[in-house]
Motif scaffolding. Structure first.
Motif, PDB file in Angstrom:
ATOM      1  N   THR A  54       0.814  -1.213   0.000  1.00 36.70           N
ATOM      2  CA  THR A  54       0.000   0.000   0.000  1.00 36.70           C
ATOM      3  C   THR A  54       0.851   1.268   0.000  1.00 36.70           C
ATOM      4  O   THR A  54       0.596   2.187  -0.782  1.00 36.70           O
ATOM      5  CB  THR A  54      -0.945   0.005   1.215  1.00 36.70           C
ATOM      6  N   TYR A  55       1.832   1.325   0.860  1.00 31.57           N
ATOM      7  CA  TYR A  55       2.624   2.548   1.001  1.00 31.57           C
ATOM      8  C   TYR A  55       4.047   2.396   0.478  1.00 31.57           C
ATOM      9  O   TYR A  55       4.901   3.242   0.723  1.00 31.57           O
ATOM     10  CB  TYR A  55       2.642   2.989   2.469  1.00 31.57           C
ATOM     11  N   GLU A  56       4.302   1.326  -0.241  1.00 31.69           N
ATOM     12  CA  GLU A  56       5.641   1.083  -0.783  1.00 31.69           C
ATOM     13  C   GLU A  56       5.810   1.754  -2.136  1.00 31.69           C
ATOM     14  O   GLU A  56       4.841   2.064  -2.823  1.00 31.69           O
ATOM     15  CB  GLU A  56       5.897  -0.426  -0.906  1.00 31.69           C
ATOM     16  N   ASN A  57       7.048   1.904  -2.522  1.00 29.50           N
ATOM     17  CA  ASN A  57       7.390   2.476  -3.824  1.00 29.50           C
ATOM     18  C   ASN A  57       6.914   1.516  -4.920  1.00 29.50           C
ATOM     19  O   ASN A  57       7.255   0.328  -4.891  1.00 29.50           O
ATOM     20  CB  ASN A  57       8.909   2.672  -3.882  1.00 29.50           C
ATOM     21  N   PRO A  58       6.133   2.006  -5.901  1.00 34.09           N
ATOM     22  CA  PRO A  58       5.670   1.125  -6.984  1.00 34.09           C
ATOM     23  C   PRO A  58       6.816   0.434  -7.727  1.00 34.09           C
ATOM     24  O   PRO A  58       6.664  -0.688  -8.214  1.00 34.09           O
ATOM     25  CB  PRO A  58       4.912   2.069  -7.914  1.00 34.09           C
ATOM     26  N   GLU A  59       7.968   1.068  -7.785  1.00 33.55           N
ATOM     27  CA  GLU A  59       9.138   0.463  -8.441  1.00 33.55           C
ATOM     28  C   GLU A  59       9.596  -0.786  -7.680  1.00 33.55           C
ATOM     29  O   GLU A  59      10.022  -1.764  -8.286  1.00 33.55           O
ATOM     30  CB  GLU A  59      10.273   1.487  -8.536  1.00 33.55           C
ATOM     31  N   ASP A  60       9.487  -0.761  -6.350  1.00 37.13           N
ATOM     32  CA  ASP A  60       9.854  -1.930  -5.552  1.00 37.13           C
ATOM     33  C   ASP A  60       8.916  -3.106  -5.855  1.00 37.13           C
ATOM     34  O   ASP A  60       9.364  -4.247  -5.945  1.00 37.13           O
ATOM     35  CB  ASP A  60       9.811  -1.603  -4.056  1.00 37.13           C
TER      36      ASP A  60
END
Length: 91
Positions: A54-60
């Motif tokens: 939810t709050y992570e970097n989309p790239e990760d």
């Protein structure tokens, strides 16, 4: 975040999970992350490796998905390269 008439705040969580080695993602709702994971498990009882993005970097997330798919391709290639009699479950 949505708010219901009783004052309960419902959150959206973006979760990834595996079913039969296949990575899936989706939005699940809950008053907290545990409730959202329970909703996922109710809908997908065989789900494993549940992760909250939810709050992570989309790239990760993209890198995770690429790595998981590459890992699956490597396993399939190893199985394909084994002689027929050497494959698991075969005599």
């Amino acid at each position: 975040m949505e708010q219901h008439s009783e004052g309960i705040k419902v959150h959206k969580f973006y979760l990834s999970y595996k079913v039969d080695g296949e990575v899936n993602t989706g939005w699940y709702y809950g008053i907290h992350i545990r409730f959202a994971k329970d909703q996922l498990l109710f809908q997908q009882p065989d789900a494993t490796d549940i992760m909250d993005w939810t709050y992570e970097n989309p790239e990760d997330l993209r890198n995770y998905l690429v790595k998981q798919n590459a890992s699956k391709v490597n396993v399939m290639m190893r199985l394909k390269d084994q002689p027929i009699g050497d494959q698991p479950g075969q005599v």
